[in-house]
Write a protein that holds these residues in place. Structure first.
Motif, PDB file in Angstrom:
ATOM      1  N   ASP A 221       0.827  -1.210   0.000  1.00  0.00           N
ATOM      2  CA  ASP A 221       0.000   0.000   0.000  1.00  0.00           C
ATOM      3  C   ASP A 221       0.861   1.259   0.000  1.00  0.00           C
ATOM      4  O   ASP A 221       0.631   2.192  -0.785  1.00  0.00           O
ATOM      5  CB  ASP A 221      -0.910   0.023   1.239  1.00  0.00           C
ATOM      6  N   ILE A 222       1.846   1.315   0.894  1.00  0.00           N
ATOM      7  CA  ILE A 222       2.693   2.510   0.997  1.00  0.00           C
ATOM      8  C   ILE A 222       3.442   2.762  -0.301  1.00  0.00           C
ATOM      9  O   ILE A 222       3.490   3.891  -0.802  1.00  0.00           O
ATOM     10  CB  ILE A 222       3.683   2.374   2.172  1.00  0.00           C
ATOM     11  N   LEU A 223       4.027   1.719  -0.874  1.00  0.00           N
ATOM     12  CA  LEU A 223       4.782   1.877  -2.120  1.00  0.00           C
ATOM     13  C   LEU A 223       3.862   2.250  -3.281  1.00  0.00           C
ATOM     14  O   LEU A 223       4.243   3.032  -4.154  1.00  0.00           O
ATOM     15  CB  LEU A 223       5.548   0.591  -2.433  1.00  0.00           C
ATOM     16  N   SER A 224       2.649   1.705  -3.301  1.00  0.00           N
ATOM     17  CA  SER A 224       1.685   2.031  -4.367  1.00  0.00           C
ATOM     18  C   SER A 224       1.229   3.479  -4.257  1.00  0.00           C
ATOM     19  O   SER A 224       1.132   4.191  -5.258  1.00  0.00           O
ATOM     20  CB  SER A 224       0.476   1.091  -4.286  1.00  0.00           C
ATOM     21  N   VAL A 225       0.964   3.924  -3.031  1.00  0.00           N
ATOM     22  CA  VAL A 225       0.561   5.321  -2.827  1.00  0.00           C
ATOM     23  C   VAL A 225       1.718   6.255  -3.177  1.00  0.00           C
ATOM     24  O   VAL A 225       1.511   7.311  -3.808  1.00  0.00           O
ATOM     25  CB  VAL A 225       0.092   5.558  -1.374  1.00  0.00           C
ATOM     26  N   TYR A 226       2.939   5.861  -2.800  1.00  0.00           N
ATOM     27  CA  TYR A 226       4.094   6.700  -3.136  1.00  0.00           C
ATOM     28  C   TYR A 226       4.273   6.796  -4.655  1.00  0.00           C
ATOM     29  O   TYR A 226       4.608   7.864  -5.185  1.00  0.00           O
ATOM     30  CB  TYR A 226       5.381   6.176  -2.505  1.00  0.00           C
ATOM     31  N   ALA A 227       4.054   5.699  -5.353  1.00  0.00           N
ATOM     32  CA  ALA A 227       4.198   5.702  -6.816  1.00  0.00           C
ATOM     33  C   ALA A 227       3.232   6.696  -7.455  1.00  0.00           C
ATOM     34  O   ALA A 227       3.551   7.324  -8.469  1.00  0.00           O
ATOM     35  CB  ALA A 227       3.957   4.292  -7.367  1.00  0.00           C
ATOM     36  N   TRP A 228       2.059   6.863  -6.858  1.00  0.00           N
ATOM     37  CA  TRP A 228       1.097   7.848  -7.356  1.00  0.00           C
ATOM     38  C   TRP A 228       1.484   9.248  -6.904  1.00  0.00           C
ATOM     39  O   TRP A 228       1.356  10.216  -7.650  1.00  0.00           O
ATOM     40  CB  TRP A 228      -0.301   7.505  -6.863  1.00  0.00           C
ATOM     41  N   PHE A 229       1.988   9.360  -5.694  1.00  0.00           N
ATOM     42  CA  PHE A 229       2.362  10.644  -5.106  1.00  0.00           C
ATOM     43  C   PHE A 229       3.538  11.286  -5.845  1.00  0.00           C
ATOM     44  O   PHE A 229       3.524  12.483  -6.127  1.00  0.00           O
ATOM     45  CB  PHE A 229       2.719  10.415  -3.627  1.00  0.00           C
ATOM     46  N   ASP A 230       4.563  10.488  -6.175  1.00  0.00           N
ATOM     47  CA  ASP A 230       5.760  11.005  -6.844  1.00  0.00           C
ATOM     48  C   ASP A 230       5.657  10.703  -8.337  1.00  0.00           C
ATOM     49  O   ASP A 230       6.137   9.677  -8.825  1.00  0.00           O
ATOM     50  CB  ASP A 230       7.016  10.352  -6.254  1.00  0.00           C
ATOM     51  N   LYS A 231       5.041  11.615  -9.062  1.00  0.00           N
ATOM     52  CA  LYS A 231       4.744  11.360 -10.475  1.00  0.00           C
ATOM     53  C   LYS A 231       5.996  11.298 -11.342  1.00  0.00           C
ATOM     54  O   LYS A 231       5.972  10.701 -12.427  1.00  0.00           O
ATOM     55  CB  LYS A 231       3.785  12.420 -11.017  1.00  0.00           C
ATOM     56  N   ASP A 232       7.092  11.918 -10.898  1.00  0.00           N
ATOM     57  CA  ASP A 232       8.319  11.899 -11.694  1.00  0.00           C
ATOM     58  C   ASP A 232       9.065  10.564 -11.579  1.00  0.00           C
ATOM     59  O   ASP A 232       9.670  10.101 -12.534  1.00  0.00           O
ATOM     60  CB  ASP A 232       9.255  13.037 -11.270  1.00  0.00           C
ATOM     61  N   VAL A 233       9.025   9.958 -10.402  1.00  0.00           N
ATOM     62  CA  VAL A 233       9.775   8.729 -10.162  1.00  0.00           C
ATOM     63  C   VAL A 233       8.887   7.497 -10.254  1.00  0.00           C
ATOM     64  O   VAL A 233       9.312   6.449 -10.733  1.00  0.00           O
ATOM     65  CB  VAL A 233      10.472   8.785  -8.774  1.00  0.00           C
ATOM     66  N   ASN A 234       7.630   7.603  -9.795  1.00  0.00           N
ATOM     67  CA  ASN A 234       6.722   6.455  -9.748  1.00  0.00           C
ATOM     68  C   ASN A 234       7.321   5.391  -8.826  1.00  0.00           C
ATOM     69  O   ASN A 234       7.579   5.660  -7.673  1.00  0.00           O
ATOM     70  CB  ASN A 234       6.463   5.927 -11.160  1.00  0.00           C
ATOM     71  N   TYR A 235       7.579   4.201  -9.351  1.00  0.00           N
ATOM     72  CA  TYR A 235       8.196   3.138  -8.542  1.00  0.00           C
ATOM     73  C   TYR A 235       9.346   2.534  -9.322  1.00  0.00           C
ATOM     74  O   TYR A 235       9.262   2.345 -10.532  1.00  0.00           O
ATOM     75  CB  TYR A 235       7.178   2.042  -8.197  1.00  0.00           C
ATOM     76  N   CYS A 236      10.419   2.220  -8.607  1.00  0.00           N
ATOM     77  CA  CYS A 236      11.555   1.506  -9.196  1.00  0.00           C
ATOM     78  C   CYS A 236      11.985   0.410  -8.225  1.00  0.00           C
ATOM     79  O   CYS A 236      11.839   0.551  -7.001  1.00  0.00           O
ATOM     80  CB  CYS A 236      12.737   2.443  -9.443  1.00  0.00           C
ATOM     81  N   GLN A 237      12.514  -0.672  -8.778  1.00  0.00           N
ATOM     82  CA  GLN A 237      13.003  -1.757  -7.933  1.00  0.00           C
ATOM     83  C   GLN A 237      14.088  -1.240  -6.989  1.00  0.00           C
ATOM     84  O   GLN A 237      14.932  -0.440  -7.375  1.00  0.00           O
ATOM     85  CB  GLN A 237      13.545  -2.896  -8.793  1.00  0.00           C
TER      86      GLN A 237
END
Length: 455
Positions: A221-237
């Motif tokens: 949940d936290i990583l998914s919300v962060y991926a939406w919150f930080d639009k420039d970075v999203n999620y990376c391994q």
């Protein structure tokens, strides 16, 4: 008799901290922690409470000194980290911090609800590991994902007493009517969700903590919300390795999110990818420059082997040595690094950057000298001499590992595979305090040589 007791106290090897982060019995190959809780050295709960005034103002200088000597007791690690990472200003009061905490928790709840509306598995106590959307925005009807979405929706309907069929995995009004997504940002976010799930399933699985489904889903949940919150970075391994300690140390999910977000402010540049460059590339270039100055023979040797780009060090820089240390020791290393790099203006830099920008370097140096980390203090002293921005201590930590293995690398490495093998041998065998001491020595040596070169 009293003198004997004092001698025993100072020679006491300390109590192991592994019991605070229990390992699953079947994971027999997990390295034991070298970190020890030592009376008189480790920042204890009693010393931590005593560092605050009656209004709640923290004596950060005294706190940094204690962390330098012996790290932080695991029972208070999470709340101390919130200060080290700039979540709170040490000059703030108890009441001011409570207001900030409540505001942030409310903000996280809004962010999470926004994500849950787009994808109902968010906040359901579950997570996914299969793709849910194509790059063109078409939904993927994966049975496992649909099963999770149905379960999440059923739980939501039961909680909110809403009619079944109102929402589904794609946000369609009918469970069988799968709607194409057109918003590019939503597509990019949904594309990341299953990768986050795959990484969550692999993160710190030797710990008993992650035997519970609710803890895995909280990390997702936290990583998914962060991926939406930080639009420039999203999620990376690699982000899951950085976030995992936050949810272990901080009970409240929102507090863990904001602590992770502050850590990412330091590191997000490593995860930014463009058409022309990889984010961590600048750090690798810095590492190459440092090694060239402090150990030119080793740099030349690595360059001849085809390792002049230092890609073999990517993992160390991306996840801050999480794989090279035991779980407990990596936390000890992090807090040592953050204490050494600590800048008391950090909170203001994040919250009100215009106020910090108005201060002159000279006045800042005078005002901060007692409450600044040792590494940051060295950078401040060198501020007028260096032509480039200060480098993070992580670069010098990697350089110290290379320096320590220099002889072996020069004599035994005949290719990049050998370099990787020699560096992999350090896994679980590094000492966090020695590593930080070595990094500080190299930092001073580098500044001195760089200053002489610029004359």
């Amino acid at each position: 008799m009293g003198s004997l007791d004092i001698t025993k106290m100072w020679r006491d090897p300390g109590a192991p901290a592994d019991s605070f982060y229990q390992v699953r019995p079947e994971c027999t190959d997990v390295p034991k922690s070298k970190f020890r809780i030592k009376n008189g050295k480790t920042l204890s709960a009693r010393k931590w409470r005593a560092a605050f005034s009656s209004e709640g103002v923290l004596d950060i200088g005294k706190t940094l000194g204690r962390i330098h000597r012996g790290g932080i007791h695991p029972s208070i690690r999470g709340e101390v980290w919130e200060f080290l990472l700039g979540c709170y200003d040490p000059k703030s009061t108890y009441a001011e911090r409570e207001d900030i905490k409540n505001q942030r928790r409310a903000q996280y709840a809004i962010l999470k609800e926004e994500c849950r509306t787009m994808f109902p598995v968010i906040g359901s106590g579950r997570y996914i590991t299969a793709p849910v959307i194509t790059e063109d925005g078409d939904p993927i009807l994966d049975p496992l994902v649909l099963q999770e979405a149905k379960a999440a929706k059923a739980a939501k309907d039961a909680k909110e007493e809403t009619p079944a069929g109102q929402e589904n995995v794609t946000g369609a009004s009918d469970e069988n009517e799968m709607v194409k997504e057109h918003d590019k940002r939503v597509i990019e976010w949904k594309l990341s969700l299953h990768q986050i799930g795959l990484d969550v399933a692999r993160t710190d699985r030797s710990l008993v903590f992650y035997e519970k489904q609710e803890n895995l889903s909280k990390l997702w949940d936290i990583l998914s919300v962060y991926a939406w919150f930080d639009k420039d970075v999203n999620y990376c391994q690699g982000m899951s390795d950085l976030c995992s300690p936050m949810i272990i140390l901080l009970d409240d999910e929102a507090d863990a999110f904001w602590c992770f977000e502050r850590l990412m402010r330091r590191l997000r540049g490593n995860f930014r990818y463009t058409a022309n460059s990889v984010g961590v590339e600048s750090q690798l270039n810095n590492l190459a420059s440092v090694t060239q100055v402090i150990d030119p023979k080793l740099h030349q040797h690595l360059d001849k082997l085809g390792g002049g780009d230092y890609l073999f060090a990517v993992r160390m820089l991306m996840v801050l040595f999480r794989r090279e240390f035991s779980f407990c020791d990596s936390l000890y290393l992090w807090e040592m690094m953050w204490a050494l790099e600590y800048d008391p203006d950090m909170f203001l830099t994040y919250e009100e950057p215009e106020l910090v920008a108005g201060k002159s370097e000279e006045s800042k140096a005078k005002a901060k000298s007692r409450h600044v980390g040792k590494y940051e203090r060295e950078n401040m002293k060198n501020a007028g001499k260096a032509s480039e921005s200060p480098l993070p201590i992580s670069v010098f930590l990697v350089a110290s590992v290379l320096k320590d293995k220099s002889t072996k690398l020069l004599t035994e490495a005949r290719g990049l595979d050998d370099v990787v093998k020699i560096l992999n041998d350090v896994n679980g065998n590094l000492d966090a305090k020695k590593a930080c001491t070595g990094a500080m020595k190299l930092h001073r040596k580098y500044l001195k040589k760089a200053a002489n070169t610029n004359r």
